[in-house]
Design a protein around this motif. Structure first.
Motif: not given
Length: 192
Positions: A35-36, A51-55, A60-62
């Protein structure tokens, strides 16, 4: 209530993160991307990412879930299965770097499995194989085989530089799937 400027910022952030993810997968492979690294490449703060994604998997899933929602198009029954499949290939074409990165040699087996599972679920709605499994060697065989054929169609198309227009590859892969479905729908007794 969301202000128009906020919505634009969210879309811009998502676009930057998605682009950075694709570049990093192409360079390093999905498993090695953090993520970094994604936020640094996108020039977006980690807070914006979270704020948009967990990881990275959620990111990718979204993207994939948006494509599957378009393919299934539950709200619009006016499109034929073939037209939805063409739309899916048009989406793959528009996002070919993303799918090529994730399904290519530096990609993610996790994503390929996720895509295969979603496709198997989708094709199940087009089958008439008895639910008790008496006629087939198991009700899950046909969707699994169809999903593998469809996923391989996408992968082949991407690996070969998208040599056919989306409508053509969608039509050809739908014909292959149709032949398998016709065979499976004709099963009334176990094959001998």
């Amino acid at each position: 209530m969301t202000r128009p400027g906020e919505n634009l910022r969210v879309r811009r952030t998502q676009t930057l993160l998605r682009g950075a993810l694709v570049e990093l997968i192409e360079e390093r492979g999905f498993d090695k991307v953090t993520v970094g690294q994604v936020t640094e490449r996108a020039m977006v703060s980690r807070a914006s990412f979270y704020r948009n994604y967990r990881d990275k998997y959620h990111l990718v899933e979204q993207i994939f879930d948006e494509a599957m929602a378009e393919l299934l198009d539950a709200a619009d029954g006016s499109r034929s299965p073939l037209e939805r499949w063409v739309g899916f290939f048009e989406h793959i074409d528009a996002c070919h770097r993303f799918y090529g990165a994730l399904l290519g040699r530096k990609g993610s087996p996790w994503f390929a499995d996720r895509m295969r599972t979603a496709l198997a679920s989708m094709v199940t709605t087009h089958l008439e194989v008895p639910e008790d499994g008496a006629a087939a060697p198991g009700p899950a065989l046909v969707p699994a085989v169809l999903a593998a054929v469809l996923l391989q169609s996408v992968t082949w198309w991407l690996e070969n530089g998208r040599p056919l227009p989306p409508r053509e590859i969608a039509t050809r892969s739908a014909r292959l799937a149709g032949a398998l479905i016709a065979e499976a729908n004709g099963w009334t007794a176990p094959p001998r």
